[in-house]
Design a protein around this motif. Sequence first.
Motif: not given
Lengths: 801, 291
Positions: A301, A306, A340, A342, A396
């Motif tokens: 992150a 984030e 999320y 990601i 996120n």
Amino acid sequence: MSTRQFGAKISRNIDPELLRGEGKFTDDIPLPGALHAAFVRSPFARARIEAIDTSDALACPGVVAVYTCDNIEHLDRELPLLIPHPSMNNARTQRPLAREDVYYVGQPVAMVVAVNRYVAEDAALLVDVDYDALDVELDMEKAILDDAPLVHPSHPNNIAADFTQVSGNPDTAIAAAEHVTKLRVQVDRSTAAPMECRTVAAWFDHVSSELTVWDGTQAPIGVRGGLASLFDLDEDKVRVIAPHVGGGFGQKVMFPYADEILVPYAAINLGKPIKYIEDRRENFIGSNQERTQIHTIELYATKSGEVLALSDDFLHDTGAFIPYGIAVAQVASTSIAGPYRIPNIRVRFRAVYTPTVPVTPYRGCGRPQACFAIERAMDQLADELGIDRFEIRRRNLIRDDEFPYARDGLLFADGLQVKHDSGQYLRALEMAREAIGWDDFPAKQAEARAEGRYLGLGLAFYVEGTGLGPYEGGHIKIHPITGKVYVNTGLAGQGQGHETSFAQIVADQLGVNVSDVIFREGDTGAYDWGVATFASRAAVVSGNAIYKAAKVVRQQLVEAAANMLEAPTDEIELTDGYASVKGTNRKIAYSTIATATNPLRYAFNEAAQIATQFAPASKHDGPPLAEGQHPGLEATDYFSPSCATWAYGVHAAIVEIDPVTCRVVFHKYVCIHDCGNMINPTIVEGQVMGGLAQGIGGALFEHIEFDDDGNLTNANFVDFLIPYATEIPDIEIQHLETPSPLNPLGVKGVGEAGCIAVGATVASGLADAVSHVSGSKFHYTPVTPDMILEALPQGTAQPPD
Amino acid sequence: MKPPLFDYCSAQSVQDALQKLHETPGALILAGGQSLIPAMNFRLVSPSTLIDINRIPEFRKVEVTSDGIVVGATIRHRDLELDAAVHAANPLLRLALAHVAHVPIRNRGTTVGSLCHADAAAEMPMILLLTGGSVMAQSVSGTRTIPAEEFYKFHMTTAKASDELIVSARFPALPRGAGYGFAEFARRRGDYALAAVGAIVSCDDSGIVTDARLAACGIGSKPVRLTAAENALNGRRADKAAMAEAALATADAVTAPDDTQVTQAYRRHLLAGLTRQVLAQAVSARKEAIA
Ligand SMILES: Cc1cc2nc3c(=O)[nH]c(=O)nc-3n(C[C@H](O)[C@H](O)[C@H](O)COP(=O)(O)OP(=O)(O)OC[C@H]3O[C@@H](n4cnc5c(N)ncnc54)[C@H](O)[C@@H]3O)c2cc1C
């Protein structure tokens, strides 16, 4: 019927019958002269069979036959691998009755057929099996080491499958990260424990050469396919009926279990009906289970929280065999990033053979484990970065304008790309924050702590890919005599309320009462195109197929009525089983229309006279049925989703630990969830509540215990703790309805939703409750009283006054 | 889960039951069947014959006198729980019975059956021990009274001979002016206790404890008196410090090893906490009794 049925809170029409004990379960099917089967099961987790002597059992009065691998002819073979996948090589499946080796305690070794189950059980104890026990390793992390005993000599390190999926570019993202959080979490073994255990009854009619099997299965069409193949029978000579089924939760979707083919085999072989009603102990040691996964997850992150990349490496316990392929592990691995963004993911799993009951999906199917891993990781990241747990999620979550959100490189259990189709994730989180009272909570917690109490707030977000293909069908016909609507699909129900939900869809389209819709499923004799009930797919896949078929029948009704009432089609209204001309009192019953559209020779009742050949309405120039036309009001249609549709939700709870008993007391439990448009909120809530109760079981109570030798030591309802109603807190459910763009009804599945986030929510709450006194993170479920005790400061034996 | 073959007979009188029990090797008494029938289905026991005592009228009565409660062999847990005279004579019975299984099981299961079954985690054997009660055992050759402390030998093992029938149990009344308390914990409501504790505390006029009785179940192989804790209280004022000391003194009473549900360490923690709770209840109950 002017009010819309879709979306209405209608009581389940099946309940009065079921609650009065008038259900028709397999054991209720009257089969005069039926014989009963019982199994001899392995008492060893791994052993060689040196010899089997059945003579004493055969000599027992009332015993009709004893089967071992030596006298079941063509069935002595490895059973099919249901879902092949390239990550497995030489996937191992079970034989109906063990030959030479046994691989788990409970594996069937012989089947005794006798005049009743009492005698069959007595005789089963007389089958003398000589075993030579082998070493076992139950601990997955040790089982993959080089010198561990092997379940299958063919599989070094007990690895059944090793599979990695990558999305985005994790290596680059990892290099750019400012913070990494890493943790190891484990969700342990559980079982579905349906109220009705598995059941099979079979009868072979030697006159018609037809085999009929009543099977408490979620997949009657699949079972029929399996039986026709294994017995080399024509499909039309095999009829599989799933009558009322007392819960399945995935355990009954796998087929064939040994009994599902041996009972029909004995019925053919002995020329008598045979019943096998699994008992509770057999359900524990013989019917498939799920859950143990050990995840090592890392989040990469920025300092502002984030998450740039996720890496997860997990071990998945597949038990002694892998008949259902890697489905559970694959669902877990593709759900690992949760709701999320990601953008960069690397997820690897190894499926590990252990000498235990085989693992196939159980409600949630890998999602509770994935949710536990990502949500515990999010909490830890928040903690390490000093960001509030709601805030880190907010930063996120996939935003509303980012849907559809695809994860390239991740293939879901249907072989298609993961694509979150729609949702309002931020709004759901905000609703949870408000409902649980996050803003007031710190003050409440501080006050509680000042009094020596342990109060915590738990939070978890989940997503659920639902409604997998390949397809289902819907068949609809209006009965000419009663005018009732008859509906079929290829699913089977286990108590979900299909009868009611599907009737609501049809009622709206055809203008009938829900009570005038006759719904039938789970009978290959009635309808045999389709797949099965699993993966929260019934409403999505069958629901839309039925909807499409209903629209076709609606059109037929309107056209036929327009013709008969001599009015334009756009003036025809359909209500309460009548077609009428708008603004007039001219109307005609569906039974009449259905009769009139079916050219008849015989007037079998008064109404039928209008359709016979000399009736005025039957005057035709050409043949009574024009080319391309079919009789009556009837249609079949199908729905095949382009990919899974993603439901989601947020759970939040305020929990308190009682320091004397280490009991978890729930002060509040909030569930926000979104399954798209709801067909029936009452049924949705029932599903969510039931799932939540099962989730609480998984979080705090239900645990399959194996000893070091692989014996399942709590194979009963005294020691395997399913929570009672008294252990389930009041739950506040709030609905969001974001339609799915992937199907005409805009629905998403809800069957599994409730259970997914409970373990993560409870663990999050417990960790918060003790965060001022302990570093315990609760990275394991089910949480036991001892784990809570360990998290409390020494000397807590002295409770506050 | 079907029992092996067995014979069944319904005894018509006490003598009939005793005679059959005497004559039939391997016979067992059938009371409410809530423990026996499941055990047979699991094939953990396989009696040759079940002698059903449910039709014997003498067994269907409860007698309450000024000094105690005599419970007949087929009195159901639920009957005893709801009996106002029983409650007036000794409120501990109702408190404990509310924790015995669930209402449908209490409707059928008998208190004497539970005393005979002697599960180490069962509440009523512990209450019999706590109150200083006894059972009346009868066989073809006679009758004897067995005090609770002699009756319980081990988990599911009692001093009852195989040809003896327990015709009744006697629970003494609560001593006048005594405080009492009961607390238990099971992970699911109605399950057998992980630990349960009962207390009866008598004091003199100046508030000094003259007789503290404490008993527990679920913590070992049979119900036990918590004598170390009793000793910590006797002759002292039942204040917070004394109660805390008594609670700590319970540790050695826990002999149950770690099991699939909890560890021994957890049970020690639980027992100490529950002991404090019941002592606090007993003290406030005594204050109410005086007021
Ligand atoms: C789901 C469930 C939960 C339970 N939870 C609890 C609990 O929390 N606490 C608890 O204490 N109990 C619990 N029980 C057990 C219950 O209290 C039983 O009813 C009780 O233990 C036995 O009583 P019974 O009348 O059913 O005896 P039975 O089952 O008929 O007999 C039990 C045994 O005692 C013998 N016996 C019975 N009566 C006599 C007699 N008069 N003389 C000689 N021998 C006799 C029988 O031969 C047998 O060996 C539970 C039971 C169930 C099914």
